[in-house]
Design an enzyme around this catalytic site. Structure first.
Site, mmCIF file in Angstrom:
data_model
loop_
_atom_site.group_PDB
_atom_site.id
_atom_site.type_symbol
_atom_site.label_atom_id
_atom_site.label_comp_id
_atom_site.label_asym_id
_atom_site.label_seq_id
_atom_site.Cartn_x
_atom_site.Cartn_y
_atom_site.Cartn_z
ATOM 1 N N LEU A 100 0.823 -1.217 0.000
ATOM 2 C CA LEU A 100 0.000 0.000 0.000
ATOM 3 C C LEU A 100 0.853 1.262 0.000
ATOM 4 C CD1 LEU A 100 -3.129 0.847 2.052
ATOM 5 C CD2 LEU A 100 -1.081 2.228 2.443
ATOM 6 N N ASP A 159 2.866 14.873 10.956
ATOM 7 C CA ASP A 159 3.089 15.322 9.579
ATOM 8 C C ASP A 159 3.801 16.680 9.514
ATOM 9 O OD1 ASP A 159 1.529 13.060 9.233
ATOM 10 O OD2 ASP A 159 -0.302 14.171 8.831
ATOM 11 N N GLN A 205 4.577 7.249 1.882
ATOM 12 C CA GLN A 205 4.142 6.334 2.930
ATOM 13 C C GLN A 205 3.917 4.967 2.310
ATOM 14 O OE1 GLN A 205 3.134 7.067 6.622
ATOM 15 N NE2 GLN A 205 5.000 7.987 5.832
ATOM 16 N N ASP A 246 0.405 8.746 1.532
ATOM 17 C CA ASP A 246 0.850 10.127 1.297
ATOM 18 C C ASP A 246 2.207 10.261 0.590
ATOM 19 O OD1 ASP A 246 -1.125 10.042 3.201
ATOM 20 O OD2 ASP A 246 -0.007 11.126 4.727
HETATM 21 C C1 FRU Z 1 -2.642 10.797 6.090
HETATM 22 C C2 FRU Z 1 -1.960 10.077 7.233
HETATM 23 C C3 FRU Z 1 -1.005 10.981 7.976
HETATM 24 C C4 FRU Z 1 -0.052 10.010 8.596
HETATM 25 C C5 FRU Z 1 0.070 8.963 7.527
HETATM 26 C C6 FRU Z 1 0.260 7.561 8.018
HETATM 27 O O1 FRU Z 1 -3.088 9.933 5.102
HETATM 28 O O2 FRU Z 1 -2.912 9.528 8.122
HETATM 29 O O3 FRU Z 1 -1.620 11.846 8.913
HETATM 30 O O4 FRU Z 1 1.178 10.576 8.901
HETATM 31 O O5 FRU Z 1 -1.131 9.030 6.776
HETATM 32 O O6 FRU Z 1 0.507 6.713 6.944
#
Ligand code: FRU
Length: 481
Positions: A41, A163, A60, A44
């Site tokens: 998956l 973040d 991510q 971000d």
């Molecule tokens: C947004 C989020 C962020 C976090 C990340 C985790 O999609 O929830 O706030 O850092 O994804 O994967």
């Protein structure tokens, strides 16, 4: 140097890529010119930076399955925003301060060192969350060494505090963090530093339940603050806004405020919130400034908690992707997004028609079809009535001239039913579309609105048809990409 634990985690992730490479490659729905995960998956985009002539996009990443969990930072680089190279895995969850995920963050150049800021997500055995803002550095832009925690949770917030986006103003560094206050309001919280290690908490610059906004979501994720065309823009993803007419239709939203940040009082005076995208899948955008002075945005082509487990690509062991890079401009207080001009490098086999005229009929234009294509309709002139473009029997774009309403309809991949997203539009004069097997990005009137969505048509249906109930004239160009 990476710790032993981090190196082991990274090895495990490489094994996962090897194991499923073929399965992912064989998926018809894989994307051809968008960034997607090698396996697992993707969510971000993180750490966007144009550094020493190279564009870096981190993301991510959950390598071990197609759900969320303890995230890694994957890494792609490019010299032209078109040809991407998969780099070594940048960060893996491994230390006491990030063991349950190296969550989203940003990148800066600090005296020639590529420096990352990210959120260390930690959960104890009862599932209680802790959050740390952390730093990692690299001299070559590829091998990163963690430097540990630089910001701990200030009083007044829950552990939904994450973040970090860092930038320089004058001779000081600033960090904006997405937060949830103890009263369960979303906030954007500012810090200041001289040396990137010691950070002073300046407080929330804006947020829900404040002087400027009423209740506005229970958590704000992924803030980004930058100057553009003489003003300041705060992009943020508020969670928990109620749907209102055509607005806030996705599970979580993503949009911006335009205003002015007073760096001394840490107050951001701003106008109303506007959504960035009108489509179904768009979230967690992040921007970077490149050497040409462009402000470039890339977002996640997905939304948290929105039919994630229903994507057909899961059968091929991957899910989600990033949007195309888009250049941002601010005109009369509104953000315009246009696909970066480098995308023209992908164009092949142009087919063009001018003055296509359609009156109370449906039409197919020879050669205007396909699954990995760019379509550009210009000089659209609809005198009354409705125009409609049907894409591969799975999505339709409809403009209703009397109601001044633009609609994107698609067959839901979750339940097969038709679902739609809409916005008001005074006049429709151009539609610039990028289709990539299972994604579409529709730029309306040169970036005035954008609709981003995934869709899953049958492979053999590559038909695009045009219809008008009324009198419609347009010019069209199509390229295979
Ligand atoms: C947004 C989020 C962020 C976090 C990340 C985790 O999609 O929830 O706030 O850092 O994804 O994967």
């Amino acid at each position: 140097m990476k710790s032993e634990t981090e190196r082991e985690k990274i090895e495990q992730a490489y094994r996962e890529i090897e194991k499923y490479r073929d399965k992912v490659e064989k998926d018809y729905y894989r994307l051809q010119y968008h960034l997607m995960p090698p396996v697992g998956l993707m969510n971000d985009p993180n750490g966007l930076i144009h550094w020493n002539g190279v564009y870096h996009v981190f993301y991510q990443w959950m390598p071990f399955h197609t759900g969320h969990g303890a995230k890694f930072w994957g890494h792609y680089t490019s010299c032209d925003l078109i040809h991407w190279k998969q780099e070594k895995i940048a960060l893996a969850p491994s230390e006491w301060y990030d063991k349950d995920g190296c969550y989203s963050g940003s990148a800066i150049d600090h005296d020639g060192v590529l420096t990352l800021f990210y959120t260390g997500n930690v959960k104890d055995e009862h599932g209680n969350r802790q959050t740390y803002q952390c730093m990692a550095v690299s001299k070559n832009g590829i091998d990163f060494e963690k430097k540990g925690v630089v910001v701990t949770l200030p009083d007044g917030y829950t552990a939904h505090f994450r973040d970090p986006k860092v930038w320089k103003k004058g001779d000081k560094w600033y960090m904006i963090v997405g937060a949830q206050s103890e009263s369960l309001d979303g906030k954007a919280v500012l810090f200041r530093s001289q040396n990137l290690r010691d950070w002073e908490h300046l407080g929330p610059i804006t947020g829900g339940n404040s002087r400027q906004l009423g209740k506005f979501g229970y958590m704000w994720e992924c803030p980004d603050l930058f100057e553009l065309d003489g003003q300041e823009v705060l992009i943020v993803c508020p969670q928990g806004l109620e749907a209102e007419a055509m607005r806030y239709q996705n599970v979580h939203q993503s949009g911006y405020f335009v205003g002015r940040l007073d760096y001394e009082t840490a107050q951001f005076l701003h106008g109303p919130f506007a959504e960035l995208d009108r489509g179904f899948e768009f979230y967690a955008p992040q921007t970077m400034l490149d050497a040409k002075g462009r402000r470039i945005l890339i977002a996640w082509m997905g939304v948290p908690d929105q039919d994630e487990d229903k994507h057909p690509t899961i059968a091929h062991r991957w899910v989600h992707a990033l949007t195309l890079p888009r250049e941002l401009k601010l005109k009369d207080g509104k953000l315009y997004q246009t696909p970066v001009e480098e995308l023209q490098m992908l164009r092949k086999d142009k087919i063009a028609y001018s003055n296509v005229t359609i009156a109370n009929e449906e039409m197919i234009l020879e050669g205007i079809s396909g699954d990995v294509i760019e379509l550009n309709l210009e000089n659209i002139c609809l005198s009354g009535g409705i125009m409609e473009i049907a894409i591969r029997n799975t999505a339709r774009i409809i403009y209703h001239s009397d109601e001044r309403m633009l609609t994107l309809e698609r067959k839901s991949f979750a339940n097969g039913l038709t679902e739609k997203r809409q916005c008001r539009l005074e006049r429709l004069h151009s539609l610039h579309m990028f289709l990539d097997t299972s994604s579409m990005e529709v730029f309306v009137n040169k970036g005035e609105e954008v609709f981003t969505a995934r869709f899953f048509p049958y492979k053999h249906n590559q038909t695009i048809s045009f219809a008008a109930n009324g009198h419609l004239v347009f010019d069209i160009q199509k390229w295979s990409l």
